[in-house]
Design an enzyme around this catalytic site. Structure first.
Site, mmCIF file in Angstrom:
data_model
loop_
_atom_site.group_PDB
_atom_site.id
_atom_site.type_symbol
_atom_site.label_atom_id
_atom_site.label_comp_id
_atom_site.label_asym_id
_atom_site.label_seq_id
_atom_site.Cartn_x
_atom_site.Cartn_y
_atom_site.Cartn_z
ATOM 1 N N GLY A 165 0.848 -1.203 0.000
ATOM 2 C CA GLY A 165 0.000 0.000 0.000
ATOM 3 C C GLY A 165 0.880 1.248 0.000
ATOM 4 N N GLY A 187 -0.216 5.087 -1.142
ATOM 5 C CA GLY A 187 -1.231 5.858 -0.429
ATOM 6 C C GLY A 187 -0.644 7.053 0.307
ATOM 7 C CD GLN A 188 -3.031 11.348 4.198
ATOM 8 O OE1 GLN A 188 -3.896 10.566 4.636
ATOM 9 N NE2 GLN A 188 -2.919 12.584 4.624
ATOM 10 C CB ILE A 205 -3.635 -2.921 -5.817
ATOM 11 C CG1 ILE A 205 -4.340 -3.980 -6.634
ATOM 12 C CG2 ILE A 205 -4.471 -1.658 -5.635
ATOM 13 C CD1 ILE A 205 -5.474 -4.645 -5.915
ATOM 14 N NE ARG A 206 -3.609 3.935 -5.447
ATOM 15 C CZ ARG A 206 -3.227 5.174 -5.185
ATOM 16 N NH1 ARG A 206 -2.893 6.005 -6.146
ATOM 17 N NH2 ARG A 206 -3.152 5.589 -3.932
ATOM 18 C CG ASP A 255 -4.946 -8.244 -4.455
ATOM 19 O OD1 ASP A 255 -5.060 -7.816 -3.295
ATOM 20 O OD2 ASP A 255 -5.896 -8.733 -5.102
ATOM 21 C CE1 TYR A 270 -9.698 2.350 8.243
ATOM 22 C CE2 TYR A 270 -10.340 3.892 9.962
ATOM 23 C CZ TYR A 270 -9.371 3.358 9.137
ATOM 24 O OH TYR A 270 -8.086 3.832 9.198
#
Ligand code: NAD
Length: 313
Positions: free
Chosen positions: A9, A12-13, A36-37, A53, A143
């Site tokens: 991950g 991300g931020q 994943i991106r 993933d 969450y």
């Protein structure tokens, strides 16, 4: 011995800045970023990157063997506001990615794990001010339920299988290098972007909703400090409370106005108001202070200064 680190991950931020910080500290080729991106150009060009993933155990196991990874930072998750829209997807991603990493720890294929929890583990029955480490939790969001379950599993894997897993309950994080990824505290980043681009901002929370927040540099510092702490200093194996600052949208707007006097704020609360109302307004982090010498450096004024300076470019 050289250690190799995997960040899951990483685009991300938090992952983006954590990747830069760990590469600076341990060398760029010793820190593998994955997501994943693809991420920002800066991130993609800063060292090894793999598409992964986090819910695919076999792919994760293969990557870990290939790069001889010993430490994993699992930052992939679906955040609070998005998770309310896609409950089952959020649960599957947040839990399965964690089990994959914990099971690799159990199999002794990795030595150390960082997994972030959140202030979302607390709920409407939790004492709101200076929320202590151990208290009523009862989270009311998808969450929060996934984070609280994750904390229980981390502690369980530590006790039963001797997995060295470490965790922090991050407050809302404020940063300028990447945009936030669908949380309830995203207003505290958006406000700076809109203040500069439009001179005004419509906040999705009410003006008097105080929430615990932290500037990204402090969050990264805490993460690395906890991961470097001696084993026996890490006394909490669920997740540590961590505090930076606490403020309302109105206080934040006032701090922006000091730098940009014509800035205007309006309030249009949406579904995220109910999520924010279920969370603490401030956090007591005495255990992190005592166990691994935690101390935050950024207050609201300094955060506003650094955010506006960097976003102005
Ligand atoms: N940002 C905050 O304010 C905050 C506060 C508390 C806790 N946290 C926690 O910190 C962690 C990181 O948060 P963030 O703000 O950087 O989130 P983010 O949404 O910005 O980044 C998450 C990253 O995970 C990636 N991802 C999604 N599904 C994936 C998959 N199946 N496999 C691999 N990667 C996948 C996404 O592409 C994204 O780049 C999360 O666990 C989050 O719950 C964040």
């Amino acid at each position: 011995m050289q250690k190799y680190i995997l960040i899951i991950g990483a685009c991300g931020q938090i992952g983006t800045e954590l990747t830069f910080a760990l590469r600076e500290k341990y060398g760029k080729d010793n820190v593998v970023a994955s997501d994943i991106r693809e991420g920002t150009d800066n991130l993609m060009q800063s060292g090894p990157f793999e598409i992964l993933d986090a819910t695919d155990y076999d792919a994760l196991e293969e990557l870990i063997a290939y790069y001889e990874i010993s430490e994993v930072y699992l930052m992939a998750a679906m955040l609070s506001a998005t998770a309310e829209k896609f409950p089952m997807r959020a649960w599957n991603l947040n839990m399965n990615s964690l089990f994959n990493v914990l099971n690799l720890g159990k199999e002794k294929k990795i030595d150390k794990i960082f997994w972030p929890s959140s202030i979302a583990v607390f709920g409407p029955n939790t004492p709101k001010e200076n929320t202590p480490q151990n208290t009523i939790m009862e989270p009311s969001t998808v969450y929060g339920i996934s984070k609280q379950s994750g904390e229980r599993w981390c502690e369980y894997y530590f006790n039963k299988y001797d997995v060295d897993v470490r965790s922090i309950r991050y407050p809302g994080l404020i940063s300028w290098k990447t945009m936030p990824g669908g949380g309830t505290t995203d207003y505290a980043v958006e406000i700076y972007h809109k203040a500069l681009s439009e001179g005004s901002y419509a906040c999705f929370l009410k003006k008097d909703t105080a929430l615990p927040m932290m500037f990204m540099d402090d969050a990264i510092k805490a993460t690395i400090q906890l991961m470097e702490a001696d084993d026996d200093a890490v006394k909490i194996r669920s997740s540590y409370n961590l505090a930076g600052m606490s403020f309302t949208p109105k206080e934040m707007a006032e701090s922006v106005k000091k730098q940009l006097p014509s800035f205007q704020i309006s309030y249009a609360p949406d579904f995220r108001q109910a999520i924010a109302d279920s969370w603490p307004s401030s956090i007591d982090d005495v255990e992190a202070q005592q166990d691994w010498n935690w101390k935050a450096e950024f207050n609201l004024e300094r955060t506003t200064q650094v955010m506006l300076e960097n976003l102005k470019g």
